[in-house]
Write a protein that holds these residues in place. Structure first.
Motif, PDB file in Angstrom:
ATOM      1  N   ASP A   1      44.898  33.919  48.050  1.00  0.00           N
ATOM      2  CA  ASP A   1      46.133  34.706  47.991  1.00  0.00           C
ATOM      3  C   ASP A   1      47.343  33.782  47.863  1.00  0.00           C
ATOM      4  N   CYS A   2      47.399  32.759  48.700  1.00  0.00           N
ATOM      5  CA  CYS A   2      48.504  31.802  48.638  1.00  0.00           C
ATOM      6  C   CYS A   2      48.463  30.997  47.341  1.00  0.00           C
ATOM      7  N   TYR A   3      47.286  30.585  46.925  1.00  0.00           N
ATOM      8  CA  TYR A   3      47.110  29.798  45.699  1.00  0.00           C
ATOM      9  C   TYR A   3      47.661  30.548  44.490  1.00  0.00           C
ATOM     10  N   VAL A   4      47.246  31.797  44.344  1.00  0.00           N
ATOM     11  CA  VAL A   4      47.683  32.594  43.187  1.00  0.00           C
ATOM     12  C   VAL A   4      49.185  32.820  43.228  1.00  0.00           C
ATOM     13  N   ASP A   5      49.735  33.050  44.402  1.00  0.00           N
ATOM     14  CA  ASP A   5      51.177  33.231  44.547  1.00  0.00           C
ATOM     15  C   ASP A   5      51.921  31.980  44.100  1.00  0.00           C
ATOM     16  N   ILE A   6      51.444  30.811  44.532  1.00  0.00           N
ATOM     17  CA  ILE A   6      52.108  29.552  44.194  1.00  0.00           C
ATOM     18  C   ILE A   6      52.000  29.242  42.703  1.00  0.00           C
TER      19      ILE A   6
ATOM     20  N   ALA B   1      53.838  31.841  39.719  1.00  0.00           N
ATOM     21  CA  ALA B   1      55.288  31.867  39.491  1.00  0.00           C
ATOM     22  C   ALA B   1      55.727  30.859  38.425  1.00  0.00           C
ATOM     23  N   PRO B   2      55.394  29.568  38.542  1.00  0.00           N
ATOM     24  CA  PRO B   2      55.812  28.631  37.490  1.00  0.00           C
ATOM     25  C   PRO B   2      55.096  28.878  36.162  1.00  0.00           C
ATOM     26  N   LEU B   3      53.882  29.416  36.220  1.00  0.00           N
ATOM     27  CA  LEU B   3      53.203  29.733  34.969  1.00  0.00           C
ATOM     28  C   LEU B   3      53.926  30.873  34.257  1.00  0.00           C
ATOM     29  N   ALA B   4      54.362  31.883  35.011  1.00  0.00           N
ATOM     30  CA  ALA B   4      55.125  32.980  34.419  1.00  0.00           C
ATOM     31  C   ALA B   4      56.427  32.474  33.810  1.00  0.00           C
ATOM     32  N   MET B   5      57.114  31.587  34.522  1.00  0.00           N
ATOM     33  CA  MET B   5      58.355  31.028  34.001  1.00  0.00           C
ATOM     34  C   MET B   5      58.104  30.258  32.706  1.00  0.00           C
ATOM     35  N   THR B   6      57.033  29.480  32.675  1.00  0.00           N
ATOM     36  CA  THR B   6      56.696  28.728  31.462  1.00  0.00           C
ATOM     37  C   THR B   6      56.430  29.663  30.295  1.00  0.00           C
ATOM     38  N   ILE B   7      55.711  30.748  30.557  1.00  0.00           N
ATOM     39  CA  ILE B   7      55.412  31.716  29.491  1.00  0.00           C
ATOM     40  C   ILE B   7      56.694  32.374  28.997  1.00  0.00           C
TER      41      ILE B   7
ATOM     42  N   ILE C   1      35.792  33.518  36.789  1.00  0.00           N
ATOM     43  CA  ILE C   1      36.477  34.559  36.024  1.00  0.00           C
ATOM     44  C   ILE C   1      37.350  35.447  36.919  1.00  0.00           C
ATOM     45  N   PRO C   2      36.876  35.864  38.121  1.00  0.00           N
ATOM     46  CA  PRO C   2      37.749  36.683  38.970  1.00  0.00           C
ATOM     47  C   PRO C   2      39.061  35.981  39.342  1.00  0.00           C
ATOM     48  N   LEU C   3      39.027  34.657  39.485  1.00  0.00           N
ATOM     49  CA  LEU C   3      40.254  33.922  39.793  1.00  0.00           C
ATOM     50  C   LEU C   3      41.226  33.986  38.623  1.00  0.00           C
ATOM     51  N   VAL C   4      40.724  33.824  37.408  1.00  0.00           N
ATOM     52  CA  VAL C   4      41.574  33.914  36.222  1.00  0.00           C
ATOM     53  C   VAL C   4      42.149  35.323  36.095  1.00  0.00           C
ATOM     54  N   GLU C   5      41.328  36.324  36.366  1.00  0.00           N
ATOM     55  CA  GLU C   5      41.804  37.705  36.284  1.00  0.00           C
ATOM     56  C   GLU C   5      42.897  37.980  37.313  1.00  0.00           C
ATOM     57  N   LEU C   6      42.739  37.443  38.512  1.00  0.00           N
ATOM     58  CA  LEU C   6      43.752  37.612  39.558  1.00  0.00           C
ATOM     59  C   LEU C   6      45.046  36.906  39.159  1.00  0.00           C
ATOM     60  N   LEU C   7      44.916  35.709  38.605  1.00  0.00           N
ATOM     61  CA  LEU C   7      46.079  34.957  38.145  1.00  0.00           C
ATOM     62  C   LEU C   7      46.792  35.709  37.017  1.00  0.00           C
ATOM     63  N   ASP C   8      46.024  36.292  36.118  1.00  0.00           N
ATOM     64  CA  ASP C   8      46.598  37.058  35.008  1.00  0.00           C
ATOM     65  C   ASP C   8      47.444  38.218  35.526  1.00  0.00           C
ATOM     66  N   LYS C   9      46.909  38.970  36.477  1.00  0.00           N
ATOM     67  CA  LYS C   9      47.651  40.121  37.013  1.00  0.00           C
ATOM     68  C   LYS C   9      48.940  39.679  37.695  1.00  0.00           C
ATOM     69  N   ALA C  10      48.882  38.569  38.440  1.00  0.00           N
ATOM     70  CA  ALA C  10      50.072  38.069  39.120  1.00  0.00           C
ATOM     71  C   ALA C  10      51.111  37.583  38.117  1.00  0.00           C
TER      72      ALA C  10
ATOM     73  N   LYS D   1      56.553  42.975  29.374  1.00  0.00           N
ATOM     74  CA  LYS D   1      55.577  43.776  30.099  1.00  0.00           C
ATOM     75  C   LYS D   1      54.466  44.242  29.161  1.00  0.00           C
ATOM     76  N   THR D   2      53.246  44.010  29.579  1.00  0.00           N
ATOM     77  CA  THR D   2      52.085  44.386  28.778  1.00  0.00           C
ATOM     78  C   THR D   2      50.912  44.736  29.675  1.00  0.00           C
ATOM     79  N   ASP D   3      50.120  45.707  29.227  1.00  0.00           N
ATOM     80  CA  ASP D   3      48.898  46.061  29.938  1.00  0.00           C
ATOM     81  C   ASP D   3      47.709  45.244  29.436  1.00  0.00           C
ATOM     82  N   ARG D   4      47.936  44.471  28.375  1.00  0.00           N
ATOM     83  CA  ARG D   4      46.864  43.656  27.799  1.00  0.00           C
ATOM     84  C   ARG D   4      46.745  42.342  28.560  1.00  0.00           C
ATOM     85  N   PRO D   5      45.511  41.896  28.869  1.00  0.00           N
ATOM     86  CA  PRO D   5      45.357  40.580  29.520  1.00  0.00           C
ATOM     87  C   PRO D   5      46.068  39.491  28.732  1.00  0.00           C
TER      88      PRO D   5
END
Length: 304
Positions: free
Chosen positions: A225-230, A233-239, A257-266, A274-278
């Motif tokens: 939970d903490c890992y994905v939160d940390i 945020a900077p990955l979203a800013m980079t994108i 794969i579940p970790l990547v999916e969790l990161l994608d949603k965050a 805003k997109t519903d597509r991965p």
């Protein structure tokens, strides 16, 4: 057909690249670390074994950063090439033209050309493994940036000091690059271990943490939970900044794969578009993406 290489501190991998989707590996050999003549000779011998015409260039993916202006490489784990104008020096030794790119850039190029990024104009390839890195491909071309550092989102003092729900206090860890608070210090495999140790005073390997999380163990879930939160945020800013429409993820942690999916949603909750597509997705190329990227780099150059 050309000879292409993926070079790291432990091994040199070589292949014959016949087409973007037809890269045929040769047996890997140890990397000569302290003798440049031996290093160059090994490259030449493998190029000959590939069957490539000696008049053709060779293309190299390497675990180092090449300054596009000077041609000099920063590659601390291979001392005999660190600081050299490597392409020029290899050309002098081998009599062949040489193209060199960072391994994360080659990963991004391979994903953009024959992987998850096919059909996308801007592809940001992300590595979360031994380190946190990335490469940016725009219109099928690697964007290197000044000094060759474009895409290196893992470094810079931006790591959060509070993360998770409820929030936990996170120290700003020292990074090997010399800065404090880089995403690499938490987002890489050793960083995940460092985070778990800080939160729970328990030393586990990254694979043990991931396995415990997938099995529903509470302390591992708190770490993730903490890992994905940390990391998100900077990955979203980079994108937001680069405008990528797809973000393939490679490296050891991306095998979960579940970790990547969790990161994608965050990440998608935090980006402006805003997109519903991965958006953040597992890389498609699981075998030798560096070699494939080097092959694509070289084949594209000779086709110009």
């Amino acid at each position: 057909m050309i000879a292409c290489f993926d070079i790291g501190g432990s091994a040199i991998k070589a292949a014959a690249a016949h087409a973007h989707d037809d890269v045929r590996p040769l047996p890997k050999v140890p990397t000569p670390l302290s003798d440049f003549d031996a290093f160059a000779a090994t490259i030449g011998e493998l190029a000959d074994q590939s069957g490539a015409d000696r008049s053709q260039l060779i293309a190299i993916s390497i675990a180092g950063v090449v300054d596009a202006e000077t041609g000099r490489i920063t590659c601390a784990n291979i001392p005999c090439i660190d600081g050299r104008a490597l392409a020029a020096d290899l050309k002098e030794k081998l009599g062949r033209s040489v193209l060199i790119a960072n391994d994360a850039d080659c990963f991004a190029l391979s994903e953009a050309t024959v992987g998850a990024g096919v059909g996308h104009r801007i592809v940001f390839g992300v590595i979360i493994g031994t380190g946190v890195g990335g490469g940016l491909v725009i219109n099928g071309n690697i964007h290197e940036g000044v000094g060759g550092f474009a895409g290196e989102w893992g470094h810079g003092p931006v790591s959060a000091t509070s993360a998770g729900n409820p929030p936990a206090s996170i120290p700003r860890f020292a990074c090997g690059c010399g800065q404090i608070g880089c995403i690499d210090t938490v987002g890489a495999a050793r960083g995940l271990e460092r985070l778990h140790l800080h939160l729970h005073q328990a030393a586990l390997s990254s694979t043990e943490i991931i396995e415990a999380w997938e099995n529903g163990e509470a302390t591992a879930a708190r770490t993730i939970d903490c890992y994905v939160d940390i990391v998100s945020a900077p990955l979203a800013m980079t994108i937001n900044i680069v405008g990528a429409s797809i973000v393939p993820v490679g490296g050891g942690l991306a095998n979960c794969i579940p970790l990547v999916e969790l990161l994608d949603k965050a990440v998608r909750r935090r980006i402006l578009y805003k997109t519903d597509r991965p958006l953040v997705v597992p890389a498609k190329l699981k075998v030798e993406p560096g070699l494939v990227g080097a092959g694509i780099l070289g084949l594209t150059e000779i086709a110009k």
